[in-house]
Enzyme design. Structure first.
Site, PDB file in Angstrom:
ATOM      1  N   LEU A 161       0.802  -1.224   0.000  1.00  0.00           N
ATOM      2  CA  LEU A 161       0.000   0.000   0.000  1.00  0.00           C
ATOM      3  C   LEU A 161       0.840   1.282   0.000  1.00  0.00           C
ATOM      4  O   LEU A 161       0.311   2.371   0.199  1.00  0.00           O
ATOM      5  CB  LEU A 161      -0.973  -0.018   1.184  1.00  0.00           C
ATOM      6  CG  LEU A 161      -1.951  -1.197   1.156  1.00  0.00           C
ATOM      7  CD1 LEU A 161      -2.815  -1.207   2.403  1.00  0.00           C
ATOM      8  CD2 LEU A 161      -2.801  -1.184  -0.101  1.00  0.00           C
ATOM      9  N   CYS A 162       2.141   1.153  -0.249  1.00  0.00           N
ATOM     10  CA  CYS A 162       3.002   2.338  -0.336  1.00  0.00           C
ATOM     11  C   CYS A 162       2.826   3.019  -1.688  1.00  0.00           C
ATOM     12  O   CYS A 162       2.707   2.366  -2.720  1.00  0.00           O
ATOM     13  CB  CYS A 162       4.473   1.957  -0.182  1.00  0.00           C
ATOM     14  SG  CYS A 162       4.974   1.692   1.504  1.00  0.00           S
ATOM     15  N   HIS A 163       2.857   4.342  -1.672  1.00  0.00           N
ATOM     16  CA  HIS A 163       2.799   5.112  -2.908  1.00  0.00           C
ATOM     17  C   HIS A 163       4.180   5.135  -3.558  1.00  0.00           C
ATOM     18  O   HIS A 163       5.184   5.260  -2.859  1.00  0.00           O
ATOM     19  CB  HIS A 163       2.394   6.562  -2.624  1.00  0.00           C
ATOM     20  CG  HIS A 163       0.995   6.702  -2.133  1.00  0.00           C
ATOM     21  ND1 HIS A 163       0.666   6.539  -0.809  1.00  0.00           N
ATOM     22  CD2 HIS A 163      -0.149   6.991  -2.784  1.00  0.00           C
ATOM     23  CE1 HIS A 163      -0.639   6.718  -0.665  1.00  0.00           C
ATOM     24  NE2 HIS A 163      -1.159   6.988  -1.847  1.00  0.00           N
TER      25      HIS A 163
ATOM     26  N   ASP B 201      24.228 -11.375   2.863  1.00  0.00           N
ATOM     27  CA  ASP B 201      24.434 -12.186   1.660  1.00  0.00           C
ATOM     28  C   ASP B 201      25.906 -12.248   1.274  1.00  0.00           C
ATOM     29  O   ASP B 201      26.420 -13.312   0.927  1.00  0.00           O
ATOM     30  CB  ASP B 201      23.611 -11.626   0.504  1.00  0.00           C
ATOM     31  CG  ASP B 201      23.813 -12.441  -0.771  1.00  0.00           C
ATOM     32  OD1 ASP B 201      23.619 -13.670  -0.725  1.00  0.00           O
ATOM     33  OD2 ASP B 201      24.176 -11.842  -1.796  1.00  0.00           O
TER      34      ASP B 201
ATOM     35  N   MET C 291       8.837   4.591   5.157  1.00  0.00           N
ATOM     36  CA  MET C 291       8.954   3.220   4.667  1.00  0.00           C
ATOM     37  C   MET C 291      10.164   3.063   3.755  1.00  0.00           C
ATOM     38  O   MET C 291      10.832   2.028   3.766  1.00  0.00           O
ATOM     39  CB  MET C 291       7.678   2.793   3.934  1.00  0.00           C
ATOM     40  CG  MET C 291       6.462   2.693   4.843  1.00  0.00           C
ATOM     41  SD  MET C 291       6.706   1.648   6.304  1.00  0.00           S
ATOM     42  CE  MET C 291       7.062   0.089   5.547  1.00  0.00           C
ATOM     43  N   GLU C 292      10.471   4.096   2.983  1.00  0.00           N
ATOM     44  CA  GLU C 292      11.636   4.041   2.103  1.00  0.00           C
ATOM     45  C   GLU C 292      12.926   3.985   2.916  1.00  0.00           C
ATOM     46  O   GLU C 292      13.856   3.233   2.572  1.00  0.00           O
ATOM     47  CB  GLU C 292      11.633   5.234   1.150  1.00  0.00           C
ATOM     48  CG  GLU C 292      10.577   5.150   0.067  1.00  0.00           C
ATOM     49  CD  GLU C 292       9.133   5.376   0.524  1.00  0.00           C
ATOM     50  OE1 GLU C 292       8.214   5.107  -0.263  1.00  0.00           O
ATOM     51  OE2 GLU C 292       8.910   5.818   1.676  1.00  0.00           O
TER      52      GLU C 292
END
Length: 166
Positions: free
Chosen positions: A79-81, A136, A121-122
């Site tokens: 739901l992130c833009h 990794d 969120m970014e």
């Protein structure tokens, strides 16, 4: 902690998930800073610091991965833009064990935009992707590494104003 009486914005009156409409919100300058760390064996940190890891420059590659993660957040979080980011900066600090803390690499991501919604969120995604890339690249030497403490450190801009973690 968030106020538990504040309604969750990603749900409508019927409880259905939806993307928040930010069309009427003014574009403002927004900044978010997130941080976290990956704990590891001392020998693994020595490999990172010396630049002799088999896969190459661990922190350089993790920096690029973190930037790419920030740019792809809307592809990962439903739901992130999608946002036009004006700046993504990824910083690392190698931390040697002290006072009960393990050897670690700390990551801080600063993300900026001018738009109708924030970039928290970014910034959080950038930290996670950068730390996962370190895992990794070093897992052959240390499968017991632990990613920990990923959180929003601060955010500025928008209707809710500023937040700085305690």
């Amino acid at each position: 902690m968030t106020n538990p009486t504040t309604p969750l914005t990603h749900f409508d009156a019927q409880g259905q998930a939806h993307m928040v409409d930010v069309g009427a919100k003014p574009a403002t300058h927004r900044v978010a800073v997130a941080g976290g760390r990956i704990e590891m064996l001392p020998a693994t940190l020595a490999l990172i610091e010396s630049g002799t890891a088999k896969k190459g420059d661990v922190l350089g590659i993790a920096r690029i991965a973190g930037i790419m993660g920030a740019k792809r957040t809307s592809d990962l979080i439903p739901l992130c833009h999608p946002l036009a980011l004006s700046r993504v900066a990824i910083d690392f600090e190698c931390l040697h064990a002290q006072a009960g803390q393990a050897d670690a690499v700390a990551c801080t991501a600063t993300v900026e935009t001018t738009g109708p919604t924030g970039v928290e969120m970014e910034a959080l995604t950038a930290v996670q992707v950068a730390l996962l890339t370190i895992y990794d690249m070093c897992k052959a030497a240390d499968r017991g590494m632990t990613i920990t403490g990923v959180r929003l450190l601060e955010k500025h801009g928008g209707k809710s104003g500023s937040y700085v973690a305690a």
